[in-house]
Scaffold this active site. Structure first.
Site, mmCIF file in Angstrom:
data_model
loop_
_atom_site.group_PDB
_atom_site.id
_atom_site.type_symbol
_atom_site.label_atom_id
_atom_site.label_comp_id
_atom_site.label_asym_id
_atom_site.label_seq_id
_atom_site.Cartn_x
_atom_site.Cartn_y
_atom_site.Cartn_z
ATOM 1 N N VAL A 170 30.257 133.587 47.440
ATOM 2 C CA VAL A 170 28.958 133.243 48.076
ATOM 3 C C VAL A 170 28.822 132.583 49.330
ATOM 4 O O VAL A 170 27.908 133.275 50.167
ATOM 5 C CB VAL A 170 28.347 132.166 46.905
ATOM 6 C CG1 VAL A 170 26.968 131.766 47.373
ATOM 7 C CG2 VAL A 170 28.286 133.082 45.737
ATOM 8 N N ASP B 122 26.882 127.089 37.962
ATOM 9 C CA ASP B 122 27.927 127.832 38.809
ATOM 10 C C ASP B 122 27.392 129.207 39.167
ATOM 11 O O ASP B 122 28.036 129.935 40.067
ATOM 12 C CB ASP B 122 29.304 127.685 38.278
ATOM 13 C CG ASP B 122 30.479 128.447 39.100
ATOM 14 O OD1 ASP B 122 30.495 128.337 39.990
ATOM 15 O OD2 ASP B 122 30.874 129.551 38.549
ATOM 16 N N LEU C 167 36.506 131.817 41.912
ATOM 17 C CA LEU C 167 36.124 132.273 43.271
ATOM 18 C C LEU C 167 34.754 132.598 43.771
ATOM 19 O O LEU C 167 34.671 133.152 44.861
ATOM 20 C CB LEU C 167 37.200 133.706 43.481
ATOM 21 C CG LEU C 167 38.721 133.499 43.220
ATOM 22 C CD1 LEU C 167 39.307 134.742 43.720
ATOM 23 C CD2 LEU C 167 39.265 132.533 44.975
ATOM 24 N N ARG C 168 34.033 132.302 42.713
ATOM 25 C CA ARG C 168 32.615 132.655 43.032
ATOM 26 C C ARG C 168 32.036 131.765 44.377
ATOM 27 O O ARG C 168 31.197 132.497 45.095
ATOM 28 C CB ARG C 168 31.860 132.081 41.792
ATOM 29 C CG ARG C 168 30.351 132.944 41.766
ATOM 30 C CD ARG C 168 29.732 132.643 40.411
ATOM 31 N NE ARG C 168 30.313 133.716 39.310
ATOM 32 C CZ ARG C 168 30.435 133.394 38.324
ATOM 33 N NH1 ARG C 168 30.429 131.958 37.834
ATOM 34 N NH2 ARG C 168 30.954 134.141 37.341
ATOM 35 N N GLY C 169 32.496 130.686 44.444
ATOM 36 C CA GLY C 169 32.230 129.872 45.643
ATOM 37 C C GLY C 169 32.459 130.583 46.904
ATOM 38 O O GLY C 169 31.692 130.618 47.944
#
Length: 348
Positions: free
Chosen positions: A291, A205, A286-288
């Site tokens: 990115v 991830d 919230l990384r998705g």
């Protein structure tokens, strides 16, 4: 006495690589905006992963560094310079600079933590009171690309260190109460073969993008790839000259995108739909979302736009999210197709 002459090995031109568009796009987006967070390339053996990663370096403009500095320090950006150079700048001491190719550092599989992070000479520190730092691979990779082949076989502890440094842009080495901190901003590129084991989801991830590559099945394309390789091996200079113009054009396009990246905007409605897709796919954290927004802007800049369009998001969505989905052993649908299906439904 014989003098060793350093010879630059010819590198296969990036624009001559047949197919593998997903991998090429992931690398280009990361060099346009290194804050995307690197790329994990998973695929079969012998599909040109290493060749493509090494080829991207020739498309990047040279960088200005401070001479005799072990961290490739930037002469004016405080975030990209070592404390030694920072001290000189603050005291108005002029520094000599030079231009170098963007560093490309290979991390060997058997590397130790000291080899990666660097070490402090404790003997000198205790006896002479001098902090002597022996730089590791993270120092050499500052402002460049750090490539880890077979990253899925690397010790999890080392992968953690690499990802932490890539995310924070700094590396801290502490030994017996003595601490040294230096900039370590690099694009982390990992490659691996899924047959040899997957990375842990929490590590996977942390990679910004995830490209999947397969062996080319079409016989005519396979023949073309073999021919390209033979021509390159027989006369590398002649082969590289044939692609000189294409290389220059792509290089120019990347530099233009890097310069225009900050001018690219993305509408609130589009950002809302991106977050809706991440929510429906049950993407943890919230990384998705972050990115996807970054990669869409980088792709729009690459396409010479100042406004992100739906087509830009569609192009990068799978790269950004396929590795962030929770694994369901009963799920028969490929994760990439799942992302596309929900994208099509939400964006209509």
């Amino acid at each position: 006495m014989n003098t060793l002459v350093k010879v630059d090995r010819p590198v296969f031109p990036f624009t001559a690589i047949v197919g593998q568009e997903e991998m090429k796009l992931a690398l280009i987006l990361n060099v346009i905006d290194p804050k995307i967070g690197g790329v994990m390339i998973m695929g079969d053996r012998g599909t040109g992963k290493s060749t493509t990663i090494r080829a991207i370096i020739d498309l990047l403009p040279e960088i200005e560094v401070v001479e005799d500095d072990m961290f490739n320090s930037h002469p004016s950006n405080m975030e990209l310079m070592s404390s030694y150079v920072k001290e000189k700048i603050e005291n108005n001491i002029s520094v000599k600079t030079k231009f170098i190719k963007v560093p490309m550092v290979d991390l060997p599989l058997g590397a130790t933590e000291d080899r990666v992070c660097g070490t402090i000479d404790m003997e000198k520190a205790l006896i002479e009171g001098i902090k002597t730092f022996d730089p590791g691979l993270l120092a050499k990779a500052n402002r460049g690309i750090l490539y880890v082949d077979e990253v899925n076989l690397l010790d999890d502890h080392l992968v953690d260190i690499l990802l932490d440094s890539a995310a924070s842009g700094w590396n801290t080495v502490e030994r017996e109460g003595i601490s040294i901190r230096h900039p370590a901003q690099f694009v982390l590129v990992g490659s691996g073969n899924p047959e040899e084991g997957e990375l842990r989801p929490q590590l996977l991830d942390r990679f910004g993008l995830h490209a999947e590559i397969r062996t080319v099945k079409e016989p005519d394309l396979r023949v073309k790839i073999v021919e390209q390789r033979n021509h390159f091996d027989q006369d590398p200079t002649k082969f590289m000259d044939q692609y000189q113009l294409e290389q220059e054009n792509l290089k120019e396009k990347i530099i233009k995108a890097q310069n225009n990246l900050n001018k690219v905007t993305i509408d609130y409605e589009l950002r809302l739909k991106i977050s809706q897709i991440c929510s429906e796919l049950n993407v943890d954290g919230l990384r998705g979302d972050i990115v996807v927004n970054r990669a869409a802007k980088a792709y729009a800049a690459f396409e010479s736009k100042t406004q992100v369009e739906i087509s830009d998001i569609k192009k990068i969505m799978t790269l950004c999210l396929r590795h962030r989905l929770r694994k369901d052993p009963l799920e028969s649908m490929d994760s990439g197709l799942k992302v596309e299906k929900i994208f099509d439904r939400i964006f209509g």
